[in-house]
Design an enzyme around this catalytic site. Structure first.
Site, PDB file in Angstrom:
ATOM      1  N   ASN A 150       0.805  -1.232   0.000  1.00  0.00           N
ATOM      2  CA  ASN A 150       0.000   0.000   0.000  1.00  0.00           C
ATOM      3  C   ASN A 150       0.833   1.275   0.000  1.00  0.00           C
ATOM      4  OD1 ASN A 150       0.652  -0.673   2.689  1.00  0.00           O
ATOM      5  ND2 ASN A 150      -0.968   0.661   3.432  1.00  0.00           N
ATOM      6  N   GLU A 248       3.481  -5.386  12.284  1.00  0.00           N
ATOM      7  CA  GLU A 248       2.581  -4.239  12.077  1.00  0.00           C
ATOM      8  C   GLU A 248       1.466  -4.737  11.172  1.00  0.00           C
ATOM      9  OE1 GLU A 248       2.792  -1.466  13.574  1.00  0.00           O
ATOM     10  OE2 GLU A 248       4.783  -1.725  14.439  1.00  0.00           O
ATOM     11  N   CYS A 282      -3.220   1.628   6.224  1.00  0.00           N
ATOM     12  CA  CYS A 282      -3.624   0.898   7.436  1.00  0.00           C
ATOM     13  C   CYS A 282      -4.200   1.848   8.479  1.00  0.00           C
ATOM     14  CB  CYS A 282      -2.423   0.161   7.994  1.00  0.00           C
ATOM     15  SG  CYS A 282      -1.022   1.262   8.244  1.00  0.00           S
ATOM     16  N   GLU A 461       7.339   0.376  16.061  1.00  0.00           N
ATOM     17  CA  GLU A 461       8.421   0.894  15.229  1.00  0.00           C
ATOM     18  C   GLU A 461       8.623   2.358  15.568  1.00  0.00           C
ATOM     19  OE1 GLU A 461       6.704  -0.307  11.315  1.00  0.00           O
ATOM     20  OE2 GLU A 461       8.418  -1.666  11.234  1.00  0.00           O
TER      21      GLU A 461
HETATM   22  P1  NAD Z   1      -0.013  -9.269   3.054  1.00  0.00           P
HETATM   23  O1  NAD Z   1       0.000  -9.754   4.450  1.00  0.00           O
HETATM   24  O2  NAD Z   1      -0.759 -10.043   2.037  1.00  0.00           O
HETATM   25  O3  NAD Z   1       1.482  -9.165   2.481  1.00  0.00           O
HETATM   26  C1  NAD Z   1       2.481  -8.423   3.126  1.00  0.00           C
HETATM   27  C2  NAD Z   1       3.830  -8.994   2.767  1.00  0.00           C
HETATM   28  O4  NAD Z   1       3.949 -10.297   3.330  1.00  0.00           O
HETATM   29  C3  NAD Z   1       4.055  -9.166   1.272  1.00  0.00           C
HETATM   30  O5  NAD Z   1       5.387  -8.851   0.960  1.00  0.00           O
HETATM   31  C4  NAD Z   1       3.775 -10.642   1.063  1.00  0.00           C
HETATM   32  O6  NAD Z   1       4.402 -11.195  -0.064  1.00  0.00           O
HETATM   33  C5  NAD Z   1       4.335 -11.223   2.342  1.00  0.00           C
HETATM   34  N1  NAD Z   1       3.817 -12.544   2.706  1.00  0.00           N
HETATM   35  C6  NAD Z   1       2.634 -13.114   2.354  1.00  0.00           C
HETATM   36  N2  NAD Z   1       2.539 -14.348   2.892  1.00  0.00           N
HETATM   37  C7  NAD Z   1       3.664 -14.562   3.609  1.00  0.00           C
HETATM   38  C8  NAD Z   1       4.141 -15.639   4.402  1.00  0.00           C
HETATM   39  N3  NAD Z   1       3.430 -16.769   4.577  1.00  0.00           N
HETATM   40  N4  NAD Z   1       5.336 -15.509   5.014  1.00  0.00           N
HETATM   41  C9  NAD Z   1       6.054 -14.379   4.890  1.00  0.00           C
HETATM   42  N5  NAD Z   1       5.667 -13.325   4.130  1.00  0.00           N
HETATM   43  C10 NAD Z   1       4.475 -13.414   3.503  1.00  0.00           C
HETATM   44  O7  NAD Z   1      -0.495  -7.764   3.123  1.00  0.00           O
HETATM   45  P2  NAD Z   1      -0.793  -6.792   1.912  1.00  0.00           P
HETATM   46  O8  NAD Z   1      -2.066  -7.224   1.257  1.00  0.00           O
HETATM   47  O9  NAD Z   1       0.438  -6.623   1.079  1.00  0.00           O
HETATM   48  O10 NAD Z   1      -1.019  -5.402   2.683  1.00  0.00           O
HETATM   49  C11 NAD Z   1      -2.230  -4.994   3.214  1.00  0.00           C
HETATM   50  C12 NAD Z   1      -2.272  -5.259   4.703  1.00  0.00           C
HETATM   51  O11 NAD Z   1      -1.184  -4.629   5.349  1.00  0.00           O
HETATM   52  C13 NAD Z   1      -3.512  -4.660   5.348  1.00  0.00           C
HETATM   53  O12 NAD Z   1      -4.029  -5.586   6.277  1.00  0.00           O
HETATM   54  C14 NAD Z   1      -2.982  -3.435   6.067  1.00  0.00           C
HETATM   55  O13 NAD Z   1      -3.738  -3.010   7.174  1.00  0.00           O
HETATM   56  C15 NAD Z   1      -1.643  -3.911   6.485  1.00  0.00           C
HETATM   57  N6  NAD Z   1      -0.755  -2.777   6.766  1.00  0.00           N
HETATM   58  C16 NAD Z   1      -0.414  -2.518   8.061  1.00  0.00           C
HETATM   59  C17 NAD Z   1       0.402  -1.427   8.362  1.00  0.00           C
HETATM   60  C18 NAD Z   1       0.806  -1.118   9.778  1.00  0.00           C
HETATM   61  O14 NAD Z   1       1.721  -0.323   9.961  1.00  0.00           O
HETATM   62  N7  NAD Z   1       0.194  -1.703  10.790  1.00  0.00           N
HETATM   63  C19 NAD Z   1       0.863  -0.615   7.327  1.00  0.00           C
HETATM   64  C20 NAD Z   1       0.485  -0.912   6.023  1.00  0.00           C
HETATM   65  C21 NAD Z   1      -0.317  -1.998   5.747  1.00  0.00           C
END
Ligand code: NAD
Length: 484
Positions: A150, A248, A282, A461
């Site tokens: 995002n 996060e 997020c 963080e």
């Molecule tokens: P996601 O969890 O699908 O993917 C995030 C990352 O994790 C990607 O690089 C993905 O390839 C990797 N990943 C996926 N499966 C994995 C596994 N089994 N092991 C290790 N890595 C793996 O999330 P997304 O769809 O890319 O992002 C959206 C989500 O992120 C939303 O839920 C949003 O709220 C959250 N987000 C949180 C914050 C925060 O600071 N809390 C900030 C931005 C986004």
């Protein structure tokens, strides 16, 4: 068609599999690049490179390390236009937003941590018995950084910069959905003269590369940002190996509006906090609670303000709402709008896919959508939608709105709108979120702790919190003889 490469041991290299993944331009709905479909073999190479680089990098005087990180920050600034355009094309966000937020904040992340290490002091504890303790904080070794789509470069650098500044070597994985600016960052690192192996960027799927990073015994710490269910997967793999984890995760953030708020400021900012980046931040407020005396007026003006947003080509200056990141995400968000209707919600504005004319005819666009008539505890108001969809509800008392606000599994951020000082402190204290913004939203000071409670994450963080995470603390206790 651009081919993205892995960045391992200082070089841009192809994946071991020689296979590539399609990378889409969401505004066009078309493939425009390919990224390595890497696997455990590439992660292994990256870990070996990082392990070889670690002794020299971790012992490098802070001033020299700082200089190198400052060069990366300068490199991001020098490539500002190129990076902003790449981020917009890769993610679907407006070019204006990439220029105003993503790229400047990515450079700031490096500036902030490059300069922070010049001012770091560790704790010391004196004992009257005749002893002194000091805390030795040393880098952990090779750390893993995994980031989402995002805010691609912004969140990628938010992890990498403190990890490197603290003296660790890094194996990092950007989202496979938005890999472009991480690739451009690897070019910037080469240009800046970052020693080979200090930072390694391995592109590919979460199930292959992310999993391999999480499992690898040579990576004792993982910093992850992404969805809550992915965080759970990572924790399951990492916990039995006793890895340090920073998670996060998702959010379902409340915006709480009292009748005594600064009305114009609140209205303007809540439009932004609901729909910036198509609601794909997020920290976006997707549950809007308005005190009853203000409810009807706010709802009317809010709908009018939302109708003024312009869904369009992310590269156009007039566009305020760009494309959502992928076709799968488009369908997920639209399915939540259907769910809201099934749950008895009324669509006050929006609710549909947008079919633009011209260039972007096949792009993935959704109207900014506002829903009312839903209970606080229905699925639409409990689950993270992560799109341009918000729900508005009235409340009568502080106790009631706190119940609503704190009712989800998430606890990332909240915003509170009131001019009453006592209420501000009272409500801020009771909100179960890691961040409370009062009369503002997304105002960031990099020194402050950033992160969520409950299922929004583990750890914080930002500022020294990140340094604490990326270092091992060792207490050295020295007893000396008291003169008798
Ligand atoms: P996601 O969890 O699908 O993917 C995030 C990352 O994790 C990607 O690089 C993905 O390839 C990797 N990943 C996926 N499966 C994995 C596994 N089994 N092991 C290790 N890595 C793996 O999330 P997304 O769809 O890319 O992002 C959206 C989500 O992120 C939303 O839920 C949003 O709220 C959250 N987000 C949180 C914050 C925060 O600071 N809390 C900030 C931005 C986004």
């Amino acid at each position: 068609m651009t081919t993205i490469h892995n960045y391992i041991n200082g070089a841009l290299v192809a994946p071991a599999s020689a296979q590539y993944l399609d990378v889409y331009n969401p505004a066009l709905g078309q493939v425009y690049a390919e990224a390595p479909d890497s696997d455990a073999r590439d992660v292994q190479q990256a870990v070996e490179a990082a392990q070889s680089a670690f002794p020299a990098w971790s012992k490098m005087p802070a001033e020299e390390r700082s200089q190198l990180l400052l060069k990366i920050a300068a490199g991001i600034e020098a490539n500002f236009d190129k990076l902003a355009l790449a981020e917009s094309i890769d993610n679907g966000k407006t070019l204006k937003l990439a220029k105003a937020m993503d790229i400047p904040r990515a450079a700031s992340n490096f500036f902030f941590y490059a300069t922070a290490i010049m001012h770091h002091a560790s704790e010391s504890h004196y004992m009257e018995e005749g002893a002194i303790n000091y805390t030795l904080r040393r880098p952990i070794g090779v750390v893993g950084c995994i980031s989402p789509w995002n805010l691609p470069l912004y969140l990628f650098t938010w992890k990498i910069a403190p990890a490197l500044a603290a003296g660790n070597c890094v194996v990092a994985k950007p989202s496979e959905i938005t890999p472009m600016t991480a690739y451009l960052l690897s070019e910037i690192c080469i240009e800046a003269g970052l020693p080979p192996g200090v930072l390694n960027i391995v592109h590919g799927l979460g199930s292959k590369v992310g999993q391999a990073i999480t499992e690898h015994s040579g990576i004792p710490a993982i910093s992850f940002t992404g969805g809550t269910s992915t965080g759970e997967q990572i924790a399951k793999v990492a916990a039995p190996k006793f890895k340090k984890l920073s998670l996060e995760l998702g959010g379902k953030n409340p915006a709480i509006i009292f009748a005594d708020c600064d009305y114009e400021k609140t209205l303007k900012t809540v439009v932004r906090s609901s729909f910036l980046n198509q609601g794909q931040i997020c920290l976006c407020g997707s549950r809007i609670f308005v005190e009853r005396p203000l409810y009807e007026q706010f709802k009317t003006d809010f709908v009018a303000a939302i109708k003024n947003l312009t869904v369009g080509d992310p590269l156009d200056d007039d566009t305020t709402v760009g494309a959502v990141v992928s076709e799968a995400h488009l369908h997920k968000v639209l399915s939540y709008i259907e769910l809201a209707k099934e749950e008895g919600g009324r669509i006050l504005t929006g609710g549909n896919r947008v079919r633009l004319e011209g260039n972007c005819a096949n792009g993935w666009f959704i109207e900014p959508t506002l829903i009312d008539g839903l209970g606080y505890d229905c699925r639409t108001n409990q689950e993270e939608i992560f799109g341009p969809v918000a729900s508005i509800m009235p409340f009568d008392t502080e106790e009631e709105v706190l119940l609503y606000a704190n009712s989800t599994q998430y606890g990332l951020a909240s915003s509170l709108w009131t001019e009453n000082l006592s209420r501000t402190h009272r409500v801020a204290e009771e909100l179960k979120t890691g961040i409370v913004w009062v009369n503002c939203w997304l105002l960031r000071d990099l020194r402050t702790p950033f992160g969520g409670m409950k299922n929004s994450g583990v750890g914080r963080e930002g500022g020294w919190e990140a340094f604490r995470f990326f270092t091992e603390a060792k207490n050295v206790c020295i007893e000396y003889q008291q003169k008798s």
